[in-house]
Design an enzyme around this catalytic site. Structure first.
Site, mmCIF file in Angstrom:
data_model
loop_
_atom_site.group_PDB
_atom_site.id
_atom_site.type_symbol
_atom_site.label_atom_id
_atom_site.label_comp_id
_atom_site.label_asym_id
_atom_site.label_seq_id
_atom_site.Cartn_x
_atom_site.Cartn_y
_atom_site.Cartn_z
ATOM 1 N N HIS A 113 89.327 -1.605 49.309
ATOM 2 C CA HIS A 113 89.661 -0.415 49.095
ATOM 3 C C HIS A 113 90.875 0.051 50.026
ATOM 4 C CE1 HIS A 113 86.104 -0.104 46.711
ATOM 5 N NE2 HIS A 113 86.545 0.909 46.008
ATOM 6 N N LYS A 132 88.929 5.520 52.606
ATOM 7 C CA LYS A 132 87.349 5.532 51.835
ATOM 8 C C LYS A 132 86.624 5.981 52.956
ATOM 9 C CE LYS A 132 84.596 3.205 48.866
ATOM 10 N NZ LYS A 132 84.177 4.516 48.095
HETATM 11 N N1 LIG Z 1 82.756 6.711 40.496
HETATM 12 C C1 LIG Z 1 84.027 6.481 40.464
HETATM 13 O O1 LIG Z 1 84.846 6.074 39.391
HETATM 14 C C2 LIG Z 1 84.669 7.074 41.800
HETATM 15 C C3 LIG Z 1 84.191 7.262 42.739
HETATM 16 N N2 LIG Z 1 84.884 7.776 44.027
HETATM 17 C C4 LIG Z 1 84.163 8.470 45.144
HETATM 18 O O2 LIG Z 1 84.398 9.814 44.722
HETATM 19 C C5 LIG Z 1 84.345 10.382 46.123
HETATM 20 C C6 LIG Z 1 85.681 11.078 46.444
HETATM 21 O O3 LIG Z 1 86.682 10.274 46.919
HETATM 22 P P1 LIG Z 1 88.237 10.779 47.014
HETATM 23 O O4 LIG Z 1 88.637 11.688 46.046
HETATM 24 O O5 LIG Z 1 88.869 9.459 47.313
HETATM 25 O O6 LIG Z 1 87.931 11.434 48.342
HETATM 26 P P2 LIG Z 1 88.749 12.642 49.226
HETATM 27 O O7 LIG Z 1 88.227 12.842 50.336
HETATM 28 O O8 LIG Z 1 90.455 12.385 48.698
HETATM 29 O O9 LIG Z 1 88.257 13.991 48.233
HETATM 30 C C7 LIG Z 1 87.179 14.591 48.622
HETATM 31 C C8 LIG Z 1 87.440 16.340 48.433
HETATM 32 O O10 LIG Z 1 85.989 16.745 48.527
HETATM 33 C C9 LIG Z 1 86.233 17.902 49.399
HETATM 34 N N3 LIG Z 1 84.922 18.253 49.761
HETATM 35 C C10 LIG Z 1 84.147 17.887 50.763
HETATM 36 N N4 LIG Z 1 83.022 18.677 50.904
HETATM 37 C C11 LIG Z 1 82.988 19.477 49.815
HETATM 38 C C12 LIG Z 1 82.159 20.260 49.206
HETATM 39 N N5 LIG Z 1 80.712 20.560 49.789
HETATM 40 N N6 LIG Z 1 82.351 20.885 48.326
HETATM 41 C C13 LIG Z 1 83.752 20.948 47.661
HETATM 42 N N7 LIG Z 1 84.661 19.940 48.282
HETATM 43 C C14 LIG Z 1 84.240 19.339 48.990
HETATM 44 C C15 LIG Z 1 86.985 17.219 50.584
HETATM 45 O O11 LIG Z 1 87.452 18.235 51.429
HETATM 46 P P3 LIG Z 1 87.866 17.933 53.053
HETATM 47 O O12 LIG Z 1 88.993 16.648 52.678
HETATM 48 O O13 LIG Z 1 88.432 19.102 53.447
HETATM 49 O O14 LIG Z 1 86.512 17.369 53.454
HETATM 50 C C16 LIG Z 1 88.167 16.494 49.753
HETATM 51 O O15 LIG Z 1 89.227 17.505 49.328
HETATM 52 C C17 LIG Z 1 84.104 9.381 47.089
HETATM 53 O O16 LIG Z 1 82.691 9.239 47.324
HETATM 54 C C18 LIG Z 1 84.465 8.053 46.345
HETATM 55 O O17 LIG Z 1 83.913 6.849 46.678
HETATM 56 C C19 LIG Z 1 86.276 7.680 44.095
HETATM 57 C C20 LIG Z 1 87.041 7.068 42.969
HETATM 58 C C21 LIG Z 1 86.374 6.457 41.902
HETATM 59 O O1 LIG Z 2 86.626 5.612 47.231
HETATM 60 C C1 LIG Z 2 87.055 5.210 46.384
HETATM 61 O O2 LIG Z 2 88.205 5.002 46.196
HETATM 62 C C2 LIG Z 2 86.067 4.548 45.020
HETATM 63 N N1 LIG Z 2 84.816 4.620 45.048
HETATM 64 C C3 LIG Z 2 83.983 4.362 44.119
HETATM 65 C C4 LIG Z 2 83.133 3.235 44.768
HETATM 66 O O3 LIG Z 2 82.764 3.465 46.180
HETATM 67 O O4 LIG Z 2 82.652 2.208 44.027
HETATM 68 C C5 LIG Z 2 84.627 3.703 42.906
HETATM 69 C C6 LIG Z 2 85.946 3.040 43.179
HETATM 70 O O5 LIG Z 2 85.632 1.838 44.018
HETATM 71 C C7 LIG Z 2 87.037 3.682 44.235
#
Ligand SMILES: NC(=O)C1=CN([C@@H]2O[C@H](COP(=O)(O)OP(=O)(O)OC[C@H]3O[C@@H](n4cnc5c(N)ncnc54)[C@H](OP(=O)(O)O)[C@@H]3O)[C@@H](O)[C@H]2O)C=CC1
Ligand SMILES: O=C(O)C1=N[C@H](C(=O)O)C[C@H](O)C1
EC number: 1.17.1.8
Length: 250
Positions: free
Chosen positions: A136, A140
């Protein structure tokens, strides 16, 4: 004409959240009602009359967000990682009090990733050795990934059902971490590197042959068809749905 589904995106200014906002704006029958990020009031979701919340926040934040959504009768589509069986049971307990609410929690919304997990589950009984390598971007927060954790659980269950014992490994001297994390008896290695998005290899081995199942998300757009599908479906699926498989007919 049917009214559009009003969607609130939690974590809406994050890497995934921004993409989800764009996907919702561009999807027929969906309307972006609210964007909530860290520091914003969750009540904005209610003020905006959202019907579905989509959560891509942080493992430390997601349970509070879900409790709020369920308590207010909102359906939820969750991509945020960190869902142990214990956490899933907590959500099931909340849903028992609000049986009309639907929640979809998917470790990975990429269709190819969902299929690759299925393929790994299918292959697992036929190979004595298996290891998972997830790769990744370095931003992350969690390791190993939710996808790798889920894949390891699927493989472990398939191995158990097939009567397979432990994966052979004669290591007696190890620098801590060299053999990765042990999840349900499956070794998982997490790589973080600039330039990567989200990738996974499941490496199987048996006498005379190996099989590698690899999936690459090259862009976060790969997750959007799955997220949009879940937003459309979640209102028709009361209770907890784990994984995208049933929504894809898998
Ligand atoms: N299931 C799937 O297909 C996928 C899952 N994911 C997962 O999604 C999650 C987010 O990933 P990603 O977008 O890369 O992370 P980022 O850190 O880019 O985004 C997360 C956002 O959420 C904000 N945040 C934190 N706490 C809160 C809250 N209580 N309420 C609202 N917003 C909040 C953060 O703000 P701040 O930065 O200010 O803390 C940030 O802007 C991870 O757990 C990742 O593993 C990611 C990709 C695909
Ligand atoms: O944090 C990410 O980027 C992603 N998170 C998910 C995971 O933890 O499996 C899904 C994907 O791998 C991207």
């Amino acid at each position: 004409m049917t009214e559009p589904i009003r969607v609130a995106v939690l974590g809406g200014r994050g890497r995934m959240g921004e993409q989800v906002c764009g996907a919702v704006r561009g999807a027929d029958g969906l309307e972006l009602a609210a964007v909530v990020d860290a520091g914003d009031e969750l009540t904005a979701v209610i003020d905006a009359r959202a019907q579905v919340v989509v959560d891509f926040t942080h493992p430390d934040a997601v349970l509070d967000n879900l409790a709020f959504a369920i308590e207010h009768g909102l359906h939820a589509v969750v991509g945020t990682t960190g869902f142990t069986e214990q956490r899933l049971n907590t959500v099931r307990g909340w849903l028992a009090e609000h049986p009309e609410v639907g929640v979809v929690i998917a470790p990975n919304f990429g269709i190819g990733a969902v299929l690759s997990m299925k393929f790994a589950q299918l292959a697992a009984p036929h190979f004595e050795s298996v290891e998972i390598i997830e790769l990744h971007h370095p931003g992350k927060a969690d390791a190993p990934s939710g996808t790798a954790t889920h894949t390891a659980a699927l493989i472990a269950e398939a191995r158990k059902d097939a009567g397979l014992g432990a994966v052979p490994d004669a290591t007696t001297s190890e620098v801590p971490g060299a053999r990765g994390a042990n999840l349900d008896g499956v070794r998982v290695h997490a790589v973080r590197a600039t330039g990567l998005v989200a990738h996974q290899e499941v490496l199987f081995g048996t006498e005379g042959e190996t099989l590698t199942i690899r999936h690459d998300s090259l862009n976060r757009s790969s997750f959007m068809p799955g997220v949009v599908l879940a937003v459309r479906e979640v209102g028709h699926r009361p209770g907890l749905t784990v994984g995208l498989d049933p929504l894809l007919g898998l």
